[in-house]
Design a protein around this motif. Structure first.
Motif, short mmCIF file in Angstrom:
data_model
loop_
_atom_site.label_atom_id
_atom_site.label_comp_id
_atom_site.label_asym_id
_atom_site.label_seq_id
_atom_site.Cartn_x
_atom_site.Cartn_y
_atom_site.Cartn_z
N GLY A 160 59.78 132.77 50.61
CA GLY A 160 60.58 132.35 51.74
C GLY A 160 60.58 130.84 51.89
O GLY A 160 59.91 130.12 51.15
N GLY A 161 61.35 130.40 52.89
CA GLY A 161 61.49 128.97 53.11
C GLY A 161 61.29 128.56 54.55
O GLY A 161 61.69 129.27 55.46
N VAL A 218 62.85 125.93 56.40
CA VAL A 218 64.02 125.06 56.22
C VAL A 218 64.10 124.10 57.41
O VAL A 218 64.08 124.53 58.57
CB VAL A 218 65.32 125.88 56.12
CG1 VAL A 218 66.52 124.97 55.90
CG2 VAL A 218 65.21 126.92 55.02
N PRO A 237 62.95 132.95 57.21
CA PRO A 237 63.66 133.68 56.15
C PRO A 237 62.78 133.89 54.91
O PRO A 237 62.12 132.97 54.46
CB PRO A 237 64.87 132.79 55.83
CG PRO A 237 64.52 131.44 56.35
CD PRO A 237 63.53 131.63 57.46
N ARG A 238 62.80 135.12 54.41
CA ARG A 238 62.02 135.47 53.22
C ARG A 238 62.49 136.80 52.68
O ARG A 238 63.14 137.58 53.38
CB ARG A 238 60.54 135.53 53.53
CG ARG A 238 60.25 136.68 54.49
CD ARG A 238 58.81 137.04 54.46
NE ARG A 238 58.56 138.11 55.39
CZ ARG A 238 57.57 138.13 56.23
NH1 ARG A 238 56.73 137.13 56.27
NH2 ARG A 238 57.40 139.15 57.02
N GLU A 277 67.08 134.03 49.09
CA GLU A 277 66.83 134.75 50.35
C GLU A 277 67.25 133.93 51.57
O GLU A 277 67.81 134.48 52.52
CB GLU A 277 65.36 135.15 50.45
CG GLU A 277 64.99 136.30 49.54
CD GLU A 277 65.63 137.63 49.93
OE1 GLU A 277 66.08 137.80 51.07
OE2 GLU A 277 65.67 138.52 49.05
N VAL A 278 67.00 132.63 51.55
CA VAL A 278 67.44 131.78 52.66
C VAL A 278 68.97 131.85 52.78
O VAL A 278 69.51 132.02 53.86
CB VAL A 278 66.95 130.32 52.48
CG1 VAL A 278 67.69 129.38 53.41
CG2 VAL A 278 65.45 130.23 52.71
N LYS A 279 69.65 131.76 51.66
CA LYS A 279 71.12 131.82 51.65
C LYS A 279 71.62 133.17 52.15
O LYS A 279 72.52 133.25 52.99
CB LYS A 279 71.65 131.54 50.24
CG LYS A 279 73.15 131.64 50.09
CD LYS A 279 73.88 130.56 50.84
CE LYS A 279 75.36 130.60 50.52
NZ LYS A 279 76.11 129.65 51.32
N THR A 300 70.53 133.66 56.06
CA THR A 300 70.95 132.69 57.07
C THR A 300 72.29 132.02 56.77
O THR A 300 72.82 131.32 57.64
CB THR A 300 69.90 131.57 57.21
OG1 THR A 300 69.89 130.79 56.01
CG2 THR A 300 68.52 132.13 57.50
N TRP A 358 55.61 130.41 50.03
CA TRP A 358 56.44 129.62 50.95
C TRP A 358 56.78 128.26 50.37
O TRP A 358 55.95 127.62 49.73
CB TRP A 358 55.71 129.43 52.27
CG TRP A 358 55.51 130.71 53.00
CD1 TRP A 358 54.38 131.47 53.07
CD2 TRP A 358 56.48 131.39 53.80
NE1 TRP A 358 54.60 132.58 53.85
CE2 TRP A 358 55.87 132.55 54.31
CE3 TRP A 358 57.81 131.13 54.12
CZ2 TRP A 358 56.55 133.45 55.13
CZ3 TRP A 358 58.48 132.03 54.95
CH2 TRP A 358 57.86 133.16 55.44
N SER A 413 67.99 121.29 54.51
CA SER A 413 69.39 121.68 54.56
C SER A 413 70.22 120.43 54.84
O SER A 413 69.73 119.50 55.47
CB SER A 413 69.61 122.71 55.68
OG SER A 413 70.98 122.97 55.85
N SER A 440 74.36 127.89 60.43
CA SER A 440 73.61 129.07 60.01
C SER A 440 74.33 130.31 60.54
O SER A 440 75.00 130.25 61.58
CB SER A 440 72.16 129.03 60.51
OG SER A 440 72.13 129.06 61.92
#
Length: 147
Positions: free
Chosen positions: A8-9, A11, A34-35, A51-53, A56, A86, A91, A96
């Motif tokens: 995950g991130g 961000v 997000p993950r 996963e972030v994309k 979110t 992690w 961004s 989002s």
């Protein structure tokens, strides 16, 4: 016991941290980072960005690896031991959009102290804290170089 790996991130955009609000049949609800699960043949960094994309709508770039959190829970048929890798990410936009198919109802950027109190899980708070310290130390170093 089943072993599972996710990535995950954390961000950050202009000092604010991206969070998601999940509500699944009123049994699981809360703010999270997000993950998601690593797919076959995928590197951890690729999983985090994907996963972030997906969750979110944010196009994020990795700054650096932050660390790994671990926890266990009872799955449907067996106990699950999960490791989450992690990444500190940035961004270039405040945009989002939560992924409704995964029961995310809201997504947005929050100031550090707000995000800290909103996050449901202590392991995510610890990773966010680590990432934010790294982010602020990098930013201070950058601003000193510009003088």
């Amino acid at each position: 016991m089943i072993e599972a790996i996710s990535c995950g991130g954390i961000v950050i955009y202009h000092g604010k941290i991206l969070l998601l609000y999940k509500n699944y049949k009123n049994r699981y609800c809360g703010w999270v980072l997000p993950r998601g699960t690593v797919e076959e043949g995928e590197e951890f960094a690729q999983t985090a960005v994907r996963e972030v994309k997906e969750e979110t709508g944010v196009d994020a770039q990795i700054i650096k690896y932050i660390g790994k959190s671990q926890y266990s829970f009872q799955g449907t048929n067996d106990a699950v031991h999960k490791s989450v890798h992690w990444f500190l990410m940035k961004s270039s936009s405040f945009y989002s959009k939560p992924q409704k198919e995964e029961h995310f109802l809201d997504a947005g950027y929050y100031k550090y102290h707000e995000a800290y109190h909103l996050l449901k899980y202590s392991d995510e708070r610890q990773m966010m804290e680590r990432a934010y310290r790294e982010y602020t130390s990098m930013y201070r170093g950058y601003s000193r170089k510009r003088r």
